[in-house]
Structures are given as structure tokens and as C-alpha cells.
Design a protein around this motif. Structure first.
Motif, mmCIF file in Angstrom:
data_model
loop_
_atom_site.group_PDB
_atom_site.id
_atom_site.type_symbol
_atom_site.label_atom_id
_atom_site.label_comp_id
_atom_site.label_asym_id
_atom_site.label_seq_id
_atom_site.Cartn_x
_atom_site.Cartn_y
_atom_site.Cartn_z
ATOM 1 N N LYS A 81 25.187 20.246 -22.139
ATOM 2 C CA LYS A 81 24.566 18.929 -22.321
ATOM 3 C C LYS A 81 25.575 17.817 -22.087
ATOM 4 O O LYS A 81 25.260 16.780 -21.475
ATOM 5 N N LEU A 82 26.805 18.019 -22.574
ATOM 6 C CA LEU A 82 27.851 17.023 -22.375
ATOM 7 C C LEU A 82 28.194 16.878 -20.898
ATOM 8 O O LEU A 82 28.422 15.760 -20.405
ATOM 9 N N TYR A 83 28.228 18.015 -20.196
ATOM 10 C CA TYR A 83 28.513 17.974 -18.752
ATOM 11 C C TYR A 83 27.414 17.196 -18.015
ATOM 12 O O TYR A 83 27.703 16.337 -17.166
ATOM 13 N N LEU A 84 26.157 17.487 -18.324
ATOM 14 C CA LEU A 84 25.049 16.803 -17.660
ATOM 15 C C LEU A 84 25.031 15.308 -17.994
ATOM 16 O O LEU A 84 24.764 14.466 -17.134
ATOM 17 N N TRP A 85 25.319 14.993 -19.245
ATOM 18 C CA TRP A 85 25.336 13.595 -19.659
ATOM 19 C C TRP A 85 26.466 12.835 -18.971
ATOM 20 O O TRP A 85 26.328 11.640 -18.658
ATOM 21 N N SER A 86 27.559 13.525 -18.694
ATOM 22 C CA SER A 86 28.709 12.857 -18.077
ATOM 23 C C SER A 86 28.443 12.418 -16.642
ATOM 24 O O SER A 86 29.253 11.685 -16.050
ATOM 25 N N ASP A 87 27.322 12.844 -16.061
ATOM 26 C CA ASP A 87 26.952 12.347 -14.735
ATOM 27 C C ASP A 87 26.740 10.837 -14.748
ATOM 28 O O ASP A 87 26.777 10.183 -13.698
ATOM 29 N N HIS A 88 26.485 10.278 -15.935
ATOM 30 C CA HIS A 88 26.255 8.838 -16.062
ATOM 31 C C HIS A 88 27.558 8.066 -16.256
ATOM 32 O O HIS A 88 27.532 6.835 -16.341
ATOM 33 N N PHE A 89 28.684 8.775 -16.344
ATOM 34 C CA PHE A 89 29.969 8.107 -16.550
ATOM 35 C C PHE A 89 30.392 7.382 -15.270
ATOM 36 O O PHE A 89 29.970 7.758 -14.164
ATOM 37 N N PRO A 90 31.256 6.388 -15.409
ATOM 38 C CA PRO A 90 31.867 5.795 -14.212
ATOM 39 C C PRO A 90 32.609 6.868 -13.414
ATOM 40 O O PRO A 90 33.146 7.817 -13.981
ATOM 41 N N ARG A 244 26.848 28.094 -13.507
ATOM 42 C CA ARG A 244 25.841 27.031 -13.331
ATOM 43 C C ARG A 244 26.507 25.717 -12.921
ATOM 44 O O ARG A 244 25.984 24.981 -12.066
ATOM 45 N N ILE A 245 27.646 25.418 -13.516
ATOM 46 C CA ILE A 245 28.357 24.185 -13.174
ATOM 47 C C ILE A 245 28.821 24.223 -11.724
ATOM 48 O O ILE A 245 28.660 23.244 -10.970
ATOM 49 N N GLU A 246 29.409 25.350 -11.318
ATOM 50 C CA GLU A 246 29.898 25.469 -9.943
ATOM 51 C C GLU A 246 28.749 25.404 -8.941
ATOM 52 O O GLU A 246 28.878 24.797 -7.865
ATOM 53 N N ALA A 247 27.618 26.031 -9.287
ATOM 54 C CA ALA A 247 26.451 25.975 -8.401
ATOM 55 C C ALA A 247 25.931 24.545 -8.291
ATOM 56 O O ALA A 247 25.541 24.087 -7.203
ATOM 57 N N ARG A 248 25.916 23.821 -9.377
ATOM 58 C CA ARG A 248 25.453 22.427 -9.392
ATOM 59 C C ARG A 248 26.368 21.560 -8.536
ATOM 60 O O ARG A 248 25.876 20.729 -7.747
ATOM 61 N N GLU A 249 27.674 21.752 -8.669
ATOM 62 C CA GLU A 249 28.623 20.965 -7.884
ATOM 63 C C GLU A 249 28.512 21.308 -6.400
ATOM 64 O O GLU A 249 28.633 20.423 -5.537
ATOM 65 N N LYS A 250 28.284 22.569 -6.095
ATOM 66 C CA LYS A 250 28.128 22.988 -4.698
ATOM 67 C C LYS A 250 26.894 22.366 -4.076
ATOM 68 O O LYS A 250 26.930 21.868 -2.935
ATOM 69 N N ASN A 251 25.790 22.365 -4.806
ATOM 70 C CA ASN A 251 24.558 21.768 -4.321
ATOM 71 C C ASN A 251 24.703 20.263 -4.142
ATOM 72 O O ASN A 251 24.172 19.670 -3.199
ATOM 73 N N ALA A 252 25.459 19.624 -5.056
ATOM 74 C CA ALA A 252 25.667 18.180 -4.958
ATOM 75 C C ALA A 252 26.491 17.837 -3.719
ATOM 76 O O ALA A 252 26.258 16.829 -3.049
#
Length: 255
Positions: A81-90, A244-252
């Protein structure tokens, strides 16, 4: 499979001892049969004491195992949740923050066994301090994101604290030794219950002995929840989070 091997090995050793005892000239079935009025009662007392001790120990260790499992699940969930929320960080905070979360999760997997022994892990401490510094930077760079960020990070720290405490909590040494002694008495004394037929005697005594041995194995497994065994907590959830994090970053990156 490992549990089955242990039980089979135990039964082989027990069979050898049983045969040696029953074929010994000093073993007199007639005398033991004549004492049937007292021996079953005394053996029943030993069985009852062992059963009560084992039930108490299993209940306490099961509660600790459950608490540890919940702490692991809670920490992994809070990290995600913290990782997903951090997408809103500068952007200048988000990138190092993502890297620090991945680093911390990977270090938990790497130092999994040392946690159980209460060993200090400086690498994990530094990773946590880095995350804490990132949260503090949010206060200056994007204060409107601070309440939720601090709340999620506090959840990570709280579940981590529960996990470390529950991992290092073991059965008192004196209780473990008492259970070992009670199990030994139960197994050893079962050979002196007077049963004329040796096949029937072996069936009952082997059943009693293997049951006592299995109960003790369960206690040992529950008392060492992070060590490989028939029943233990692994780093699977943390590894899946990293995937999951690595897959998300790869897709991004592809997007």
C-alpha cells in the motif's frame, strides 16, 4: 515427507528396543499381568500429565504462530500500500522511495533466519532509516501527502515490530525439557504394560510411542516457525511482493 522419514526412523529404533526388552530374560509377562490393577493407573497418570503439558504448550505456540503469520501478512500488505501510495510523491522523492522499499523487502528475505535468533541486522536498520528520511522529505516537499504517508509507514513499523517479537519468542527451556522427559517416560513405560501376545503388545506400544513422538515434533515445529520444517512460515509473501513491484515497474516502462 521429512516428517514421514522421522516417524519411520523412530519406529525402527523403537522396534529394536521393544524386541530387546521383550526378549530379555528379566522381562516377565506373568508378573506384569499380575500387577494389572496398579500399572494401568500409574501409566494413565503419566499419560495425563504429558497430555496436559502438551495441550498447554501447543495452544501457546499455536497462538504465537498465528500472531506471527498475521504480522507477516500485515507488513507485506502495508509495504504494498505504501509503494502504491508513493506513486503520488514528487518525482525526485518517488524514485528513491521505490528503491528503498524494494531494498528493505529484499533484505528481509535475505536475513530471514537471523531474525529468529534476535540478531541485529544493520542493513535492515539502514533501509528503515532511509524510508523514514524519505517520509520526512514528504513533509517539506508535499505536506498534503504527509498524513497518509506517515500512517502507512507507521503500519509497516508496527507490523515489523510484531514480526520480530513473535519470531524471537520461544518455548521456555524448562518447559521444553519437561515435555521431553514426559514423552520419554510415556514411550519407555509403555513397554511394561503386561500384554501376553507380543504382536498386540507391539501394536499398542508403538501407537502410543509414535503419537507421543509426533506431538513432540509438532511442538518443535511450532517453536521454530521460521526454520524449514513440516510447518513453517517462509519468505514467500515478501518474494511475491517483490515480483509484483518489478512487474509493475516493467509495465510502466513499456507503457
Amino acid at each position: 515427507m521429512a516428517l514421514l522419514k522421522k516417524v519411520i526412523l523412530f519406529l525402527l529404533v523403537f522396534s529394536f528396543i521393544f524386541y530387546f526388552v521383550r526378549t530379555n530374560d528379566e522381562y516377565n509377562t506373568r508378573i506384569l499381568l499380575a500387577d494389572l490393577g496398579g500399572i494401568p493407573t500409574l501409566f494413565g497418570s503419566v499419560s495425563t500429565i504429558f497430555g496436559l503439558l502438551a495441550a498447554f504448550a501447543i495452544q501457546k505456540q499455536w497462538e504465537n504462530w498465528t500472531a506471527l503469520s498475521e504480522a507477516v501478512n500485515g507488513e507485506v500488505d502495508s509495504l504494498e500500500k505504501l509503494y502504491l501510495w508513493s506513486d503520488h510523491f514528487p518525482e525526485k522523492i518517488k524514485t528513491p522511495f521505490h528503491e528503498n522499499i524494494k531494498k528493505y523487502t529484499a533484505l528481509v528475505v535475505e536475513h530471514w533466519q537471523s531474525i529468529e535468533h534476535g540478531e541485529k541486522t544493520p542493513e535492515l536498520d539502514r533501509a528503515l532509516r532511509a524510508l523514514n528520511d524519505d517520509i520526512y522529505r514528504i513533509f517539506t516537499e508535499a505536506p498534503e501527502l504527509m498524513p497518509t504517508s506517515f500512517s502507512l509507514f507507521s503500519n509497516v513499523m508496527q507490523y515489523r515490530s510484531y514480526r520480530v517479537q513473535d519470531s524471537a519468542r520461544h518455548m521456555p527451556h524448562i518447559l521444553k525439557q519437561t515435555l521431553e522427559y514426559a514423552a520419554f517416560l510415556l514411550i519407555f513405560l509403555s513397554m511394561f504394560i503386561g500384554v501376553k501376545n507380543i504382536g498386540l503388545a507391539f501394536l499398542f506400544t508403538a501407537s502410543i510411542a509414535s503419537l507421543a513422538f509426533l506431538i513432540f515434533l509438532v511442538l518443535i515445529d511450532l517453536d521454530n516457525p521460521l526454520k524449514p520444517g513440516s510447518w513453517h512460515i517462509t519468505t514467500k509473501d515478501y518474494e511475491e511482493l517483490l515480483a509484483r513491484i518489478e512487474a509493475r515497474e516493467k509495465n510502466a516502462t513499456i507503457g
